[in-house]
Design a protein around this motif. Structure first.
Motif, short mmCIF file in Angstrom:
data_model
loop_
_atom_site.label_atom_id
_atom_site.label_comp_id
_atom_site.label_asym_id
_atom_site.label_seq_id
_atom_site.Cartn_x
_atom_site.Cartn_y
_atom_site.Cartn_z
N VAL A 118 127.66 -20.26 95.68
CA VAL A 118 127.63 -19.96 94.25
C VAL A 118 128.74 -20.71 93.51
O VAL A 118 128.51 -21.27 92.44
N VAL B 262 114.05 -16.95 89.82
CA VAL B 262 114.24 -18.04 90.76
C VAL B 262 113.14 -19.07 90.51
O VAL B 262 111.98 -18.70 90.30
N ASP C 65 118.72 -21.06 91.26
CA ASP C 65 119.05 -19.63 91.23
C ASP C 65 118.65 -19.04 89.87
O ASP C 65 118.13 -19.75 89.00
N ARG C 66 118.92 -17.77 89.69
CA ARG C 66 118.51 -17.08 88.46
C ARG C 66 119.23 -17.57 87.21
O ARG C 66 118.80 -17.30 86.09
N ALA D 168 120.52 -24.21 94.00
CA ALA D 168 121.05 -23.39 95.08
C ALA D 168 120.73 -23.98 96.45
O ALA D 168 121.47 -23.77 97.41
#
Length: 192
Positions: A56, A84, A171-172, A177
């Motif tokens: 992250v 996602v 990623d969100r 990611a």
């Protein structure tokens, strides 16, 4: 008297005959079943299936990727922030793309309620070839017509895209990611 043919014409006839023979032989072979064993020895350069993930803290800014799908609809991955997003580069004549298409279709349908979106990116095919592929493999997600290279360029500025297919997971927050170079395995994408 039987005149000898000109050497250049004779060579051309020999090449034409050889090409015709190869075409006949190719027509007699059975079509590939598109299974993983059919990808080898076809002269196709793909990735090795390697996976890279980013912690992250290592993820850069949100990816900005827009385009138009093969039905003429505008696509903007920023509309899916909070979910996602799985991006997949492909083209219709790509052997590993045909192998992984059912897994991507399954992912798109089985994970939609969990907030997973799949978006194809195709730099090669016109609408006819792309839509035929989508019908054949019952692809439920859109694909960007990227013959201009704009969508792929947006990716290359953030994550290297060195093979087709390449799958990138956002990623969100829209940040890269993970990336898979080459044929995507269903268990790998589920784990990511």
């Amino acid at each position: 008297m039987n005149p000898r043919p000109h050497p250049a014409r004779a060579a051309r006839r020999a090449v034409v005959a050889a090409v015709a023979a190869l075409a006949l032989l190719a027509g007699c072979s059975s079509p590939p079943d598109d299974g993983p064993t059919q990808i080898a020895d076809q002269g196709y350069q793909s990735g090795d299936g390697s996976v890279r993930t980013w912690a992250v803290a290592e993820r850069g800014p949100a990816l900005k990727l827009t385009g138009t799908d093969y039905t003429g609809e505008a696509v903007d991955v920023s509309a899916w922030r909070g979910d996602v997003v799985v991006l997949n580069t492909w083209f219709a004549a790509c052997p590993p793309c045909r192998v992984e298409a059912p897994d991507l279709a399954e992912l798109a349908t089985s994970r939609a309620e969990q907030g997973v979106h799949v978006l194809g990116i195709n730099r090669t095919d016109d609408a006819g070839a792309a839509q035929a592929f989508e019908r054949t493999y019952e692809i439920p997600f859109p694909s960007v017509d990227d013959r201009s290279g704009a969508a792929t360029s947006a990716l290359e500025g953030v994550v290297p895209v060195a093979a087709t297919p390449t799958t990138v997971v956002l990623d969100r927050q829209g940040r890269v990611a993970a990336r898979v170079l080459g044929l995507l395995d269903a268990t790998t994408i589920a784990a990511i």
